[in-house]
Motif scaffolding. Structure first.
Motif, PDB file in Angstrom:
ATOM      1  N   ASP A   1      40.749  30.776  33.823  1.00 34.21           N
ATOM      2  CA  ASP A   1      39.319  31.009  33.592  1.00 34.21           C
ATOM      3  C   ASP A   1      38.745  31.978  34.629  1.00 34.21           C
TER       4      ASP A   1
ATOM      5  N   LYS B   1      39.914  35.450  33.839  1.00 34.87           N
ATOM      6  CA  LYS B   1      39.200  35.981  32.677  1.00 34.87           C
ATOM      7  C   LYS B   1      37.809  36.450  33.073  1.00 34.87           C
ATOM      8  N   GLU B   2      37.110  35.619  33.862  1.00 37.78           N
ATOM      9  CA  GLU B   2      35.771  35.992  34.323  1.00 37.78           C
ATOM     10  C   GLU B   2      35.833  37.236  35.202  1.00 37.78           C
ATOM     11  N   THR B   3      36.845  37.306  36.064  1.00 39.99           N
ATOM     12  CA  THR B   3      36.994  38.472  36.939  1.00 39.99           C
ATOM     13  C   THR B   3      37.266  39.722  36.109  1.00 39.99           C
ATOM     14  N   LYS B   4      38.112  39.613  35.115  1.00 39.16           N
ATOM     15  CA  LYS B   4      38.431  40.736  34.233  1.00 39.16           C
ATOM     16  C   LYS B   4      37.178  41.218  33.515  1.00 39.16           C
ATOM     17  N   GLU B   5      36.381  40.251  33.017  1.00 40.35           N
ATOM     18  CA  GLU B   5      35.138  40.622  32.334  1.00 40.35           C
ATOM     19  C   GLU B   5      34.172  41.310  33.292  1.00 40.35           C
ATOM     20  N   ALA B   6      34.080  40.804  34.514  1.00 39.97           N
ATOM     21  CA  ALA B   6      33.173  41.409  35.498  1.00 39.97           C
ATOM     22  C   ALA B   6      33.634  42.821  35.845  1.00 39.97           C
TER      23      ALA B   6
ATOM     24  N   GLY C   1      35.381  44.746  33.947  1.00 43.05           N
ATOM     25  CA  GLY C   1      35.117  45.560  32.748  1.00 43.05           C
ATOM     26  C   GLY C   1      33.667  46.024  32.703  1.00 43.05           C
ATOM     27  N   LYS C   2      32.740  45.134  33.022  1.00 43.17           N
ATOM     28  CA  LYS C   2      31.315  45.492  33.027  1.00 43.17           C
ATOM     29  C   LYS C   2      31.030  46.527  34.098  1.00 43.17           C
TER      30      LYS C   2
ATOM     31  N   GLU D   1      32.301  49.835  32.866  1.00 44.80           N
ATOM     32  CA  GLU D   1      31.403  50.403  31.845  1.00 44.80           C
ATOM     33  C   GLU D   1      30.173  51.033  32.492  1.00 44.80           C
TER      34      GLU D   1
END
Length: 117
Positions: A94, A97-102, A104-105, A108
Motif C-alpha cells: 500500500d 502504491k501511494e508513493t508511486k501515485e505521488a 506520478g502526480k 505530471e
C-alpha cells in the motif's frame, strides 16, 4: 481363568530366566548392581524423610510448571509477531502504491510546468 493363570505363571518364569541369563554378562551384572544401589539409596532417603521428598517433588513440579508457562507465553508472543509480519507485506504494498501515485502526480505537474514554459 485357568489358562490366564498359566500364561502369567510362564510369563513370570520366562522373565526370571531371561533376567538370570542376562546376569551372565559381567558388565550387565555391574550395571544392575550399580542401579540397585541407586534405587536402594533413594528408597532409604524416601523412607527416612518422606515429607522432605514430597517437598522436593512439589518444588520440581512447580519449576516444571513455571517453565511450561514461560514456554507457552513465548510461543504466544512469537505467534503474535508472525501474524504481525504477515500483515507487513500488504502494508508495504500500500505504501509503495501511494508513493508511486505521488511520484506520478509530481511528474505530471513537472511535465505540465515544462510545457507551459
Amino acid at each position: 481363568m485357568g489358562n490366564s493363570k498359566k500364561f502369567w505363571m510362564w510369563m513370570g518364569i520366562g522373565a526370571a530366566v531371561g533376567a538370570a541369563l542376562s546376569l551372565c554378562d559381567k558388565t550387565t551384572r555391574a550395571s544392575v548392581k550399580e542401579d540397585l544401589g541407586k534405587v536402594s539409596g533413594t528408597a532409604m532417603y524416601i523412607a527416612k524423610d518422606p515429607k522432605g521428598f514430597a517437598s522436593e517433588v512439589k518444588d520440581s513440579v512447580n519449576k516444571v510448571r513455571t517453565a511450561v508457562e514461560q514456554v507457552v507465553d513465548d510461543v504466544a508472543f512469537i505467534a503474535e509477531k508472525v501474524d504481525e509480519i504477515r500483515d507487513v507485506p500488504p502494508q508495504v504494498a500500500d505504501i509503495m502504491k501511494e508513493t508511486k501515485e505521488a511520484i506520478g502526480k509530481i511528474s505530471e505537474k513537472a511535465n505540465n510546468q515544462e510545457q507551459q514554459a
